[in-house]
Design a protein around this motif. Structure first.
Motif, mmCIF file in Angstrom:
data_model
loop_
_atom_site.group_PDB
_atom_site.id
_atom_site.type_symbol
_atom_site.label_atom_id
_atom_site.label_comp_id
_atom_site.label_asym_id
_atom_site.label_seq_id
_atom_site.Cartn_x
_atom_site.Cartn_y
_atom_site.Cartn_z
ATOM 1 N N PRO A 100 -14.140 59.453 19.133
ATOM 2 C CA PRO A 100 -14.521 60.452 18.130
ATOM 3 C C PRO A 100 -15.069 61.732 18.738
ATOM 4 C CG PRO A 100 -15.616 58.328 17.763
ATOM 5 C CD PRO A 100 -15.050 58.314 19.129
ATOM 6 N N THR A 117 -13.502 63.601 20.952
ATOM 7 C CA THR A 117 -12.440 64.569 21.227
ATOM 8 C C THR A 117 -12.323 65.558 20.075
ATOM 9 O OG1 THR A 117 -11.146 62.579 20.823
ATOM 10 C CG2 THR A 117 -10.651 63.815 22.818
ATOM 11 N N CYS A 140 -10.683 67.604 17.128
ATOM 12 C CA CYS A 140 -9.791 67.111 16.083
ATOM 13 C C CYS A 140 -8.548 67.971 15.946
ATOM 14 C CB CYS A 140 -10.523 66.999 14.748
ATOM 15 S SG CYS A 140 -10.339 68.417 13.676
ATOM 16 N N ASP A 190 -5.175 67.415 13.629
ATOM 17 C CA ASP A 190 -4.747 68.466 12.726
ATOM 18 C C ASP A 190 -3.298 68.848 13.002
ATOM 19 O OD1 ASP A 190 -5.348 70.457 10.712
ATOM 20 O OD2 ASP A 190 -5.137 71.918 12.340
ATOM 21 N N VAL A 216 -4.812 68.873 5.991
ATOM 22 C CA VAL A 216 -4.787 70.016 6.899
ATOM 23 C C VAL A 216 -5.819 71.054 6.481
ATOM 24 C CG1 VAL A 216 -3.394 71.996 7.618
ATOM 25 C CG2 VAL A 216 -2.401 69.703 7.643
ATOM 26 N N CYS A 268 -9.509 70.047 7.391
ATOM 27 C CA CYS A 268 -9.896 69.827 8.788
ATOM 28 C C CYS A 268 -10.679 71.030 9.277
ATOM 29 C CB CYS A 268 -8.670 69.632 9.668
ATOM 30 S SG CYS A 268 -9.064 69.582 11.415
ATOM 31 N N GLY A 269 -11.872 70.774 9.741
ATOM 32 C CA GLY A 269 -12.752 71.867 10.131
ATOM 33 C C GLY A 269 -12.626 72.277 11.588
ATOM 34 N N HIS A 270 -11.645 71.723 12.292
ATOM 35 C CA HIS A 270 -11.421 72.034 13.702
ATOM 36 C C HIS A 270 -12.639 71.725 14.566
ATOM 37 C CE1 HIS A 270 -7.598 73.855 12.806
ATOM 38 N NE2 HIS A 270 -8.181 74.439 11.795
ATOM 39 N N GLY A 271 -13.341 70.717 14.164
ATOM 40 C CA GLY A 271 -14.497 70.324 14.965
ATOM 41 C C GLY A 271 -14.187 69.056 15.732
ATOM 42 N N ARG A 272 -15.129 68.134 15.740
ATOM 43 C CA ARG A 272 -14.923 66.862 16.416
ATOM 44 C C ARG A 272 -14.220 65.894 15.473
ATOM 45 N NH1 ARG A 272 -15.723 67.638 21.633
ATOM 46 N NH2 ARG A 272 -17.040 69.458 21.802
ATOM 47 N N VAL A 273 -13.594 64.898 16.078
ATOM 48 C CA VAL A 273 -12.866 63.915 15.277
ATOM 49 C C VAL A 273 -13.801 63.198 14.306
ATOM 50 C CG1 VAL A 273 -11.583 61.747 15.351
ATOM 51 C CG2 VAL A 273 -11.015 63.562 16.943
ATOM 52 N N SER A 274 -15.060 63.068 14.765
ATOM 53 C CA SER A 274 -16.004 62.334 13.935
ATOM 54 C C SER A 274 -16.203 62.998 12.571
ATOM 55 C CB SER A 274 -17.347 62.182 14.649
ATOM 56 O OG SER A 274 -17.729 63.408 15.241
ATOM 57 N N CYS A 327 -13.519 64.809 11.199
ATOM 58 C CA CYS A 327 -12.174 65.235 10.823
ATOM 59 C C CYS A 327 -11.687 64.523 9.577
ATOM 60 C CB CYS A 327 -11.209 64.970 11.976
ATOM 61 S SG CYS A 327 -9.517 65.434 11.613
ATOM 62 N N VAL A 341 -8.669 64.491 8.461
ATOM 63 C CA VAL A 341 -7.360 63.850 8.671
ATOM 64 C C VAL A 341 -7.558 62.363 8.927
ATOM 65 C CG1 VAL A 341 -5.319 63.737 10.136
ATOM 66 C CG2 VAL A 341 -6.285 65.952 9.549
ATOM 67 N N ILE A 342 -8.401 62.093 9.893
ATOM 68 C CA ILE A 342 -8.685 60.707 10.237
ATOM 69 C C ILE A 342 -9.339 59.997 9.058
ATOM 70 C CG2 ILE A 342 -9.991 59.198 11.784
ATOM 71 C CD1 ILE A 342 -8.113 60.544 13.525
#
Lengths: 139, 139
Positions: free
Chosen positions: A76, A78, A80, A84, B112, B115-121, B123, B125-126
DNA sequence: GATACAACCTCTAGCCGCTGGAGATTCAAG
DNA sequence: CTTGAATCTCCAGCGGCTAGAGGTTGTATC
């Protein structure tokens, strides 16, 4: 405990037993343990993972893409942006498929509409299929 | 003469050589003749037939359906209601596929967009893929 | 006629994403 | 302890092609 055998997991995740074993074979998911006799035992985490996979499949993601997404959710920290990007590319594919299907529908509607319910020798369905030039638009 | 080898036919019908041989294997089309050495020779009729097959495939018909359609066009005296029925059922399938894809697109767009273009945690999308309940509509 | 080489031949195996079956074993209920 | 459902592994097949190996044929050029 909320541990379960493969059959129950299959029911919960609306999957076939064989499919779960297949996912294991290709390295997507594996039971956290086994019984002495060798039966797979799954826990809540496995269930979540399988649901993730199934949901992604339903949304049209390929196995390769799912593998990537799983790696992301396993790590988590990495960024995102990869997730995306995958979703975006998926969206593009869907748009293309949609457009193709719309053309198809148009052609099929025309075929059905023009069939005079007579003999095949005068059937537009066969005729249209015989020659691209009968089509009203490119495809 | 307008007779040709498999390679030329493949170019004309925008098909791969192997695909034509595959169609022969499953009984859709076969060359009207062979050379002494065994090379396939196709005539204009074969070409038409292959174009018919390819066009129908492009329109989403399955091999079984094409087989039926070919039988109909081989026997032009039969009623065309069968051809019409096949086209209609195809149209139905296309409508269903279209509807599913529209729902998919909606979901993907939302993923899409969120998605805030931050960390996967964090995200979406996930997150969305992890749980059906995040979906805004059934699919 | 010899030679080169592209195109063809058959046969087998692989792709994706499962699905089904055979035959053996294990588990859980009564 | 017995029964029978569930599970195990392994192998094969679906649709609709596609790719490659290894051998033969056809044709253009010298």
């Amino acid at each position: 405990m909320s541990n379960m055998a493969i059959g129950k997991l299959a029911v919960i995740a609306a999957t076939k037993v064989q499919t779960i074993r297949y996912y294991e074979e290709i390295g997507l998911i594996r039971p956290f343990s086994r019984t002495e006799g060798g039966h797979r035992i799954y826990g809540p985490d496995d269930m979540q993972r399988l649901k993730f996979i199934r949901h992604a499949r339903e949304l049209g993601f390929g196995i390769g893409e799912i593998r990537e997404l799983l790696q992301l959710s396993d790590n988590p920290e990495t960024s995102c942006s990869t997730a995306d990007a995958i979703a975006r590319s998926q969206l593009e594919k869907v748009e293309i498929r949609l457009e193709k299907l719309r053309v198809l529908r148009k052609e099929l509607k025309r075929m059905v509409g023009e069939c005079g319910h007579g003999r095949v020798s005068h059937c537009r369905v066969i005729e249209v299929l015989s020659d691209h030039r009968h089509c009203s638009s490119e495809h």
